[in-house]
Enzyme design. Structure first.
Site, mmCIF file in Angstrom:
data_model
loop_
_atom_site.group_PDB
_atom_site.id
_atom_site.type_symbol
_atom_site.label_atom_id
_atom_site.label_comp_id
_atom_site.label_asym_id
_atom_site.label_seq_id
_atom_site.Cartn_x
_atom_site.Cartn_y
_atom_site.Cartn_z
ATOM 1 N N LYS A 162 12.655 14.457 -22.681
ATOM 2 C CA LYS A 162 12.377 14.100 -24.964
ATOM 3 C C LYS A 162 10.307 13.512 -24.525
ATOM 4 C CE LYS A 162 14.552 9.796 -24.937
ATOM 5 N NZ LYS A 162 15.417 9.078 -25.474
ATOM 6 N N ARG A 170 22.218 2.924 -34.249
ATOM 7 C CA ARG A 170 20.952 3.805 -34.478
ATOM 8 C C ARG A 170 22.022 5.582 -35.467
ATOM 9 N NH1 ARG A 170 17.165 5.376 -29.912
ATOM 10 N NH2 ARG A 170 19.066 6.443 -29.066
ATOM 11 N N HIS A 195 25.872 5.054 -26.319
ATOM 12 C CA HIS A 195 24.133 4.762 -25.836
ATOM 13 C C HIS A 195 24.150 3.368 -26.013
ATOM 14 C CE1 HIS A 195 20.713 5.311 -24.460
ATOM 15 N NE2 HIS A 195 20.105 4.736 -25.294
ATOM 16 N N ARG A 235 23.062 9.777 -18.051
ATOM 17 C CA ARG A 235 21.053 10.435 -18.557
ATOM 18 C C ARG A 235 20.333 9.985 -18.453
ATOM 19 N NH1 ARG A 235 24.593 9.753 -23.171
ATOM 20 N NH2 ARG A 235 23.409 7.454 -24.145
ATOM 21 N N TYR A 286 -16.892 -4.483 -28.213
ATOM 22 C CA TYR A 286 -16.021 -4.633 -29.487
ATOM 23 C C TYR A 286 -16.637 -5.914 -30.166
ATOM 24 C CZ TYR A 286 -17.476 0.398 -30.510
ATOM 25 O OH TYR A 286 -18.075 1.378 -30.311
ATOM 26 N N CYS A 288 -12.089 0.810 -25.878
ATOM 27 C CA CYS A 288 -13.279 1.589 -26.917
ATOM 28 C C CYS A 288 -12.463 2.647 -26.726
ATOM 29 C CB CYS A 288 -14.390 1.924 -26.430
ATOM 30 S SG CYS A 288 -15.252 0.028 -26.283
ATOM 31 N N ASP A 339 -12.835 5.734 -26.184
ATOM 32 C CA ASP A 339 -12.750 6.610 -25.173
ATOM 33 C C ASP A 339 -13.508 5.966 -24.235
ATOM 34 O OD1 ASP A 339 -13.008 8.374 -27.303
ATOM 35 O OD2 ASP A 339 -14.963 8.041 -27.675
#
Ligand SMILES: *Cc1c(COP(=O)(O)O)cnc(C)c1O
Length: 381
Positions: A47, A145, A174, A230, A274, A321, A323
């Site tokens: 997943k 869940r 689980h 799993r 920043y 930042c 990028d």
């Protein structure tokens, strides 16, 4: 060794930042897990883009390596696996809406039945389509869940036994907590599950798979292996918690690499990035690396993560930042174009996802799956 690229959302020809995904290590980890669990089958969990490693390459490599089946979270992921040519059984773990059932049945995807109502909906959809549905019954033994509560499981089992158009191919649960240090809850969950299994075993007319253990469970508690395990995270060579590292040798599959694109000397007292959260304590050499939170290398990793340049560890300084990020190389040497390793090996140094997870308070799962499609994946092996 061959390599290929998975297409990111735009084409990068000269992007210095990429994730190297070693499929040989993936196969090694599968072999290690198979050896460790003996006769139990392995359902590979792929997943979330194969935990950020690249859905297609990872799934195909695992199918070729002979994994028993695949586990995903959502029906869309399962359909995509079929589209990619995966023919092994595929189980969707997630909650079910009845509108999705045609997709499940048409693509021969195993449905998680987690309540009596859902079981009836699955049977009706299969009847309407004139097909049989493959179903796995989900018992909640303590995660809260999805799944029928263990103390109400007989109602789901009875509904499954009445369904005329369904084959029950598995019963699963689980674990909620699998730190090796304290297995009290894990053992209690396993007991609850086994009691449910006894009820169903006494009534089932066909064989079915029993499974409860993901990576943590399979490493921490051998009795939890049952018919199948799993693993997700461990297939990718990463341990869910530090206490489990000694149980089973694995190789990390993903390395994250970039290059130095800028070099400067920051004067004593100058703030970097920043908000000036880091002030140079002395004149110091700082390089800039073209990766940031826009790639999924989250801001939370500033201050807790090092990188490797010229076989030496250096800290990331200041805010990451969107990028770019800055690295303090102190009085060390670095040139434009030098390789930067954010996760993985350089010379005899290594930075692990687990170590960065611990230092940043993120989980290793989060760190891997947040690496996004802006980072090209390069596959080795
Ligand atoms: C994600 C998931 C797994 C895999 O868990 P890991 O800890 O990554 O091994 C197994 N089973 C279910 C139901 C899951 O949701």
């Amino acid at each position: 060794m061959s390599s290929s690229f998975e297409q990111p959302y735009i084409e990068f020809k000269h992007r210095p930042t990429y994730a190297e995904v070693c499929l040989n290590s993936l196969r090694y980890n599968l072999g290690q897990i198979q050896g460790f669990v003996g006769g139990a089958k392995v359902m590979a969990v792929v997943k979330a883009n194969g935990y950020g490693h690249g859905f297609e390459a990872v799934s195909k490599a695992l199918q070729t390596a002979g994994v028993h089946s695949f586990g995903v979270a959502y029906i869309e992921e399962a359909v995509e696996l079929r589209t990619l040519g995966i023919t092994a059984p595929i189980l969707v773990f997630g909650g079910l809406l009845k509108e999705q059932l045609d997709l499940y049945i048409k693509h021969d995807i195993e449905v998680t039945a987690s309540s009596v109502t859902k079981m009836e909906q699955i049977d009706e959809a299969a009847a309407r389509l004139g097909r049989r549905a493959r179903v796995q019954l989900k018992v909640d033994t303590g995660l809260e869940r999805i799944g029928v509560h263990y103390y109400s499981a007989p109602s789901l089992f009875d509904a499954a036994l009445k369904a005329k158009h369904c084959d029950v191919v598995g019963v699963y649960s689980h674990f909620a907590d699998v730190r090796k240090e304290d297995l009290t809850l894990t053992k209690l969950q396993l007991e609850r599950f086994q009691e449910c299994l006894r009820y169903f075993e006494a009534r089932a007319t066909a064989p079915f798979m029993r499974h409860i253990a993901a990576s943590g469970g399979l490493m921490a508690l051998k009795e939890s292996h049952l018919d199948m395990v799993r693993p997700g995270l461990s297939l990718y060579g990463v341990y869910p918690s530090p206490g489990l590292a000694a149980t089973l040798p694995l190789k990390p599959v993903l390395s994250l690499k970039s290059q130095v694109v800028y070099f400067k000397v920051v004067k004593k007292g100058a703030g970097v990035s920043y908000g000036h959260t880091w002030i140079a304590p002395e004149d110091t050499r700082v390089v800039t690396v073209p990766i940031g939170y826009g790639d999924g290398f989250l801001r939370r990793l500033s201050g807790s993560s090092d990188v490797l340049i010229r076989n030496t560890r250096h800290p990331i300084v200041g805010a990451i930042c969107m990028d770019q990020l800055m690295v303090n190389v102190g009085q060390g040497v670095a040139y434009n174009g030098d390789e930067v390793v954010l996760f993985g090996q350089q010379g005899n140094q290594r930075i692990s996802v687990e170590e960065v997870a611990q230092a940043s308070g993120m989980s290793p799962y989060e760190i891997l799956v947040t690496l996004n499609q802006r980072i090209p994946r390069v596959f080795l092996g």
